[in-house]
Motif scaffolding. Structure first.
Motif, PDB file in Angstrom:
ATOM      1  N   GLU A  76       0.841  -1.211   0.000  1.00  0.00           N
ATOM      2  CA  GLU A  76       0.000   0.000   0.000  1.00  0.00           C
ATOM      3  C   GLU A  76       0.875   1.260   0.000  1.00  0.00           C
ATOM      4  O   GLU A  76       0.593   2.216  -0.715  1.00  0.00           O
ATOM      5  CB  GLU A  76      -0.957   0.012   1.214  1.00  0.00           C
ATOM      6  N   ILE A  77       1.937   1.240   0.804  1.00  0.00           N
ATOM      7  CA  ILE A  77       2.824   2.418   0.831  1.00  0.00           C
ATOM      8  C   ILE A  77       3.440   2.624  -0.555  1.00  0.00           C
ATOM      9  O   ILE A  77       3.558   3.762  -1.033  1.00  0.00           O
ATOM     10  CB  ILE A  77       3.891   2.267   1.936  1.00  0.00           C
ATOM     11  N   ASP A  78       3.795   1.508  -1.223  1.00  0.00           N
ATOM     12  CA  ASP A  78       4.322   1.617  -2.597  1.00  0.00           C
ATOM     13  C   ASP A  78       3.350   2.358  -3.510  1.00  0.00           C
ATOM     14  O   ASP A  78       3.750   3.151  -4.354  1.00  0.00           O
ATOM     15  CB  ASP A  78       4.572   0.223  -3.188  1.00  0.00           C
ATOM     16  N   SER A  88       7.713  12.295   6.041  1.00  0.00           N
ATOM     17  CA  SER A  88       8.885  12.377   6.919  1.00  0.00           C
ATOM     18  C   SER A  88       8.524  12.109   8.383  1.00  0.00           C
ATOM     19  O   SER A  88       9.385  11.844   9.198  1.00  0.00           O
ATOM     20  CB  SER A  88       9.549  13.749   6.802  1.00  0.00           C
ATOM     21  N   GLU A  89       7.236  12.204   8.708  1.00  0.00           N
ATOM     22  CA  GLU A  89       6.783  11.932  10.082  1.00  0.00           C
ATOM     23  C   GLU A  89       5.884  10.698  10.050  1.00  0.00           C
ATOM     24  O   GLU A  89       4.965  10.623   9.227  1.00  0.00           O
ATOM     25  CB  GLU A  89       5.949  13.107  10.618  1.00  0.00           C
ATOM     26  N   PHE A  90       6.122   9.775  10.969  1.00  0.00           N
ATOM     27  CA  PHE A  90       5.415   8.500  10.925  1.00  0.00           C
ATOM     28  C   PHE A  90       4.791   8.200  12.283  1.00  0.00           C
ATOM     29  O   PHE A  90       5.421   8.437  13.319  1.00  0.00           O
ATOM     30  CB  PHE A  90       6.385   7.373  10.530  1.00  0.00           C
ATOM     31  N   TYR A  91       3.589   7.688  12.241  1.00  0.00           N
ATOM     32  CA  TYR A  91       2.845   7.381  13.467  1.00  0.00           C
ATOM     33  C   TYR A  91       2.329   5.950  13.367  1.00  0.00           C
ATOM     34  O   TYR A  91       1.532   5.645  12.475  1.00  0.00           O
ATOM     35  CB  TYR A  91       1.654   8.334  13.616  1.00  0.00           C
ATOM     36  N   ASP A 109      12.745  -0.251   8.533  1.00  0.00           N
ATOM     37  CA  ASP A 109      13.895  -0.229   7.596  1.00  0.00           C
ATOM     38  C   ASP A 109      13.429   0.151   6.192  1.00  0.00           C
ATOM     39  O   ASP A 109      14.073   0.937   5.500  1.00  0.00           O
ATOM     40  CB  ASP A 109      14.575  -1.604   7.528  1.00  0.00           C
ATOM     41  N   TYR A 110      12.306  -0.419   5.829  1.00  0.00           N
ATOM     42  CA  TYR A 110      11.736  -0.129   4.501  1.00  0.00           C
ATOM     43  C   TYR A 110      11.393   1.379   4.392  1.00  0.00           C
ATOM     44  O   TYR A 110      11.668   2.016   3.373  1.00  0.00           O
ATOM     45  CB  TYR A 110      10.494  -1.008   4.302  1.00  0.00           C
ATOM     46  N   LEU A 111      10.830   1.946   5.451  1.00  0.00           N
ATOM     47  CA  LEU A 111      10.509   3.386   5.432  1.00  0.00           C
ATOM     48  C   LEU A 111      11.789   4.202   5.278  1.00  0.00           C
ATOM     49  O   LEU A 111      11.847   5.177   4.530  1.00  0.00           O
ATOM     50  CB  LEU A 111       9.790   3.803   6.722  1.00  0.00           C
ATOM     51  N   LYS A 112      12.841   3.776   5.994  1.00  0.00           N
ATOM     52  CA  LYS A 112      14.105   4.531   5.940  1.00  0.00           C
ATOM     53  C   LYS A 112      14.735   4.442   4.551  1.00  0.00           C
ATOM     54  O   LYS A 112      15.428   5.366   4.131  1.00  0.00           O
ATOM     55  CB  LYS A 112      15.071   4.000   6.999  1.00  0.00           C
ATOM     56  N   ARG A 113      14.508   3.337   3.858  1.00  0.00           N
ATOM     57  CA  ARG A 113      15.063   3.205   2.495  1.00  0.00           C
ATOM     58  C   ARG A 113      14.309   4.106   1.513  1.00  0.00           C
ATOM     59  O   ARG A 113      14.862   4.541   0.515  1.00  0.00           O
ATOM     60  CB  ARG A 113      14.979   1.752   2.020  1.00  0.00           C
ATOM     61  N   ASN A 114      13.059   4.376   1.812  1.00  0.00           N
ATOM     62  CA  ASN A 114      12.228   5.106   0.840  1.00  0.00           C
ATOM     63  C   ASN A 114      11.996   6.579   1.160  1.00  0.00           C
ATOM     64  O   ASN A 114      11.583   7.338   0.285  1.00  0.00           O
ATOM     65  CB  ASN A 114      10.868   4.413   0.699  1.00  0.00           C
ATOM     66  N   PHE A 115      12.216   6.981   2.405  1.00  0.00           N
ATOM     67  CA  PHE A 115      11.927   8.358   2.807  1.00  0.00           C
ATOM     68  C   PHE A 115      13.039   8.888   3.699  1.00  0.00           C
ATOM     69  O   PHE A 115      13.808   8.113   4.272  1.00  0.00           O
ATOM     70  CB  PHE A 115      10.605   8.433   3.600  1.00  0.00           C
ATOM     71  N   VAL A 116      13.050  10.233   3.832  1.00  0.00           N
ATOM     72  CA  VAL A 116      13.940  10.820   4.833  1.00  0.00           C
ATOM     73  C   VAL A 116      13.127  10.856   6.133  1.00  0.00           C
ATOM     74  O   VAL A 116      12.234  11.694   6.294  1.00  0.00           O
ATOM     75  CB  VAL A 116      14.376  12.245   4.422  1.00  0.00           C
ATOM     76  N   VAL A 117      13.419   9.912   7.010  1.00  0.00           N
ATOM     77  CA  VAL A 117      12.604   9.772   8.221  1.00  0.00           C
ATOM     78  C   VAL A 117      13.070  10.788   9.271  1.00  0.00           C
ATOM     79  O   VAL A 117      14.209  10.747   9.713  1.00  0.00           O
ATOM     80  CB  VAL A 117      12.718   8.333   8.785  1.00  0.00           C
ATOM     81  N   LYS A 118      12.158  11.703   9.637  1.00  0.00           N
ATOM     82  CA  LYS A 118      12.527  12.697  10.665  1.00  0.00           C
ATOM     83  C   LYS A 118      12.124  12.221  12.055  1.00  0.00           C
ATOM     84  O   LYS A 118      12.886  12.291  13.000  1.00  0.00           O
ATOM     85  CB  LYS A 118      11.827  14.031  10.373  1.00  0.00           C
ATOM     86  N   LYS A 139      16.753   1.046  18.936  1.00  0.00           N
ATOM     87  CA  LYS A 139      17.626   0.820  17.768  1.00  0.00           C
ATOM     88  C   LYS A 139      16.905   1.172  16.471  1.00  0.00           C
ATOM     89  O   LYS A 139      17.513   1.657  15.522  1.00  0.00           O
ATOM     90  CB  LYS A 139      18.064  -0.645  17.716  1.00  0.00           C
ATOM     91  N   ALA A 140      15.594   0.921  16.437  1.00  0.00           N
ATOM     92  CA  ALA A 140      14.817   1.206  15.212  1.00  0.00           C
ATOM     93  C   ALA A 140      14.619   2.714  15.023  1.00  0.00           C
ATOM     94  O   ALA A 140      14.163   3.151  13.979  1.00  0.00           O
ATOM     95  CB  ALA A 140      13.471   0.496  15.287  1.00  0.00           C
ATOM     96  N   GLY A 141      14.937   3.506  16.054  1.00  0.00           N
ATOM     97  CA  GLY A 141      14.856   4.970  15.917  1.00  0.00           C
ATOM     98  C   GLY A 141      13.514   5.557  16.306  1.00  0.00           C
ATOM     99  O   GLY A 141      13.148   6.634  15.834  1.00  0.00           O
ATOM    100  N   ILE A 142      12.787   4.859  17.195  1.00  0.00           N
ATOM    101  CA  ILE A 142      11.514   5.429  17.662  1.00  0.00           C
ATOM    102  C   ILE A 142      11.819   6.667  18.508  1.00  0.00           C
ATOM    103  O   ILE A 142      12.609   6.600  19.451  1.00  0.00           O
ATOM    104  CB  ILE A 142      10.724   4.399  18.513  1.00  0.00           C
ATOM    105  N   ASN A 143      11.165   7.785  18.179  1.00  0.00           N
ATOM    106  CA  ASN A 143      11.389   9.023  18.947  1.00  0.00           C
ATOM    107  C   ASN A 143      10.402   9.162  20.090  1.00  0.00           C
ATOM    108  O   ASN A 143      10.742   9.653  21.166  1.00  0.00           O
ATOM    109  CB  ASN A 143      11.227  10.248  18.040  1.00  0.00           C
ATOM    110  N   ARG A 144       9.176   8.751  19.800  1.00  0.00           N
ATOM    111  CA  ARG A 144       8.153   8.897  20.836  1.00  0.00           C
ATOM    112  C   ARG A 144       7.463   7.552  21.044  1.00  0.00           C
ATOM    113  O   ARG A 144       6.932   6.973  20.095  1.00  0.00           O
ATOM    114  CB  ARG A 144       7.109   9.929  20.423  1.00  0.00           C
ATOM    115  N   LEU A 145       7.517   7.083  22.292  1.00  0.00           N
ATOM    116  CA  LEU A 145       6.830   5.828  22.621  1.00  0.00           C
ATOM    117  C   LEU A 145       5.647   6.161  23.517  1.00  0.00           C
ATOM    118  O   LEU A 145       5.801   6.863  24.520  1.00  0.00           O
ATOM    119  CB  LEU A 145       7.775   4.866  23.345  1.00  0.00           C
TER     120      LEU A 145
END
Ligand code: SF4
Length: 413
Positions: A76-78, A88-91, A109-118, A139-145
């Motif tokens: 679907e993201i494709d 750039s912002e993901f929830y 990882d797939y999001l990071k390959r396709n977008f500039v993840v902020k 490690k996956a880079g979650i900013n807000r839990l």
């Protein structure tokens, strides 16, 4: 009186807003004319048990189904990437996004390959929190839990059907995640049937004592059938008590340096919130049962896992409900979401709609000013006294949305 009136108006508006056509003209889903980056909400609809009050699209966890679902999500993201969207912002919300950690990490990882993840925000339940999960999320880079605590009170938790964890264990899980993310949020529910004001006050005090970055307090906003079911099992859902709960939040948190980031979310310092409806004028929701708003088009994805998968597998967006908002519906929706974020910026409104807000929505602005809900000129700020009215408005809007969810889930649309 004022909160009830504001809520009534929002409820009537919400009912209109949610009358959807079954087919969408896919040409309207285009990235052209949008700001470069809009938010992406990703829904993971699986839980280890199903809480009786929950209105989200969620299914009992089944590993095979969940693994197939993660494959569909990427497809679907494709489809959005092919249409020129960039995020750039993901929830991540659910359901339980951490239900299969290997799939989640692979998706990030797939999001990071396709977008500039902020920034990435993710919600989960306390039962999922272990040292290992926390480390993987870091490690996956979650900013807000965000952890759905709901209450520390064992009786309230039992009433909510959350028998899998005690209040004390929930506290320990929060401790486990504290200091590991830019923002740690705890979600609570208020005005649940049988929940006493005293119990809730204790919850808020305990939260304060823990020194967590942020708390979000959700009023009960069950869909019609869920509300009936709760009332059959417990007490009547009594909205006349709600403001007393809300006043406790304001009273307790104000004294100790928590600022309101929205009508429901209170943070220490400048923290990330998970309300993409405020942060972004437009957002896309992917996954079964997600909702999106793009350029005045409101649309919802299929709530049926099978139908969702079938549509994305045939390279079609899994949209099963669509409304092209009229200009006034779009303006009012915009106003509601910004009020929820406690500030309406006149300049930003003008930039977006090419007119001033007082000219575009004169009666609404007059009502909010006369009733003391907002004040100011260039930046219309929600007053402390007006916050409860805004909370009621948002509760009514989400309750309408929950009514829509219920209909689509029941009919597997
Ligand atoms: S409240 Fe959370 S854990 Fe419970 S069913 Fe809903 S999404 Fe799942």
């Amino acid at each position: 009186m004022i909160p009830e009136l504001a809520g009534y108006i929002t409820r009537s508006e919400g009912k209109k807003f949610l009358k959807l056509r079954p087919e969408i003209d896919e040409r309207v889903i285009t990235a052209s004319g949008l700001n470069a980056n809009i938010s992406l909400y990703i829904h993971i609809p699986f839980c280890r048990s199903l809480c009786p009050f929950c209105c989200f699209n969620r299914y009992l966890f089944n590993e095979d189904k969940a693994r197939t679902y993660f494959v569909s999500l990427k497809k679907e993201i494709d489809l959005y990437i092919q249409r020129g969207f960039t995020f750039s912002e993901f929830y991540f919300g659910g359901g339980t996004p951490t239900i299969l950690m290997d799939e989640l990490v692979s998706l990030i990882d797939y999001l990071k390959r396709n977008f500039v993840v902020k920034r990435i925000s993710l919600e989960t339940t306390p039962r999922e929190i272990t040292e290992e999960t926390v480390e993987l999320l870091q490690k996956a880079g979650i900013n807000r839990l965000s952890i759905g605590i709901q209450s520390f009170n064992d009786d309230t938790l039992k009433t909510m059907g959350r028998v899998f964890i005690s209040g004390e264990e929930a506290k320990q899980r929060l401790f486990m995640a504290q200091g590991k993310f830019d923002t740690l949020n705890a979600d609570f529910v208020f005005n649940f049937p049988n929940q006493s004001i005293r119990q809730f006050e204790t919850d808020v005090k305990m939260f304060k004592d823990l020194g967590i970055d942020q708390a979000t307090f959700y009023p009960l906003m069950a869909s019609p059938h869920k509300k009936d079911a709760l009332e059959r099992r417990f007490n009547k859902v009594d909205f006349s008590r709600e403001q007393r709960f809300y006043d406790i939040i304001l009273k307790e948190l104000d004294q100790v340096g928590y600022d309101a980031s929205t009508a429901w979310c209170f943070s220490r310092g400048n923290k990330m919130i998970d309300e993409y409806v405020i942060d972004s004028d437009d957002y896309i929701g992917v996954g079964s049962g997600s909702v999106s708003i793009v350029n005045g088009n409101f649309f919802v994805n299929s709530f049926s896992l099978d139908r969702y998968a079938a549509l994305v597998n045939s390279s079609r967006l899994p949209v099963v409900g669509w409304r092209k908002l009229s200009r006034s519906e779009h303006l009012r929706y915009y106003l509601l979401t910004k009020l929820f974020g406690l500030e309406v910026d006149e300049a930003r409104f003008r930039e977006r709609f090419h007119t001033g807000i007082k000219k575009a929505l004169p009666l609404e602005i007059l009502f909010f000013k006369l009733s003391g809900i907002i004040r100011g000129q260039e930046k219309l700020k929600v007053t402390k006294q007006g916050m409860y009215s805004v909370s009621v408005m948002m509760r009514e809007f989400f309750a309408s949305l929950n009514g829509l969810r219920e209909k689509y889930i029941e009919n597997q649309i």
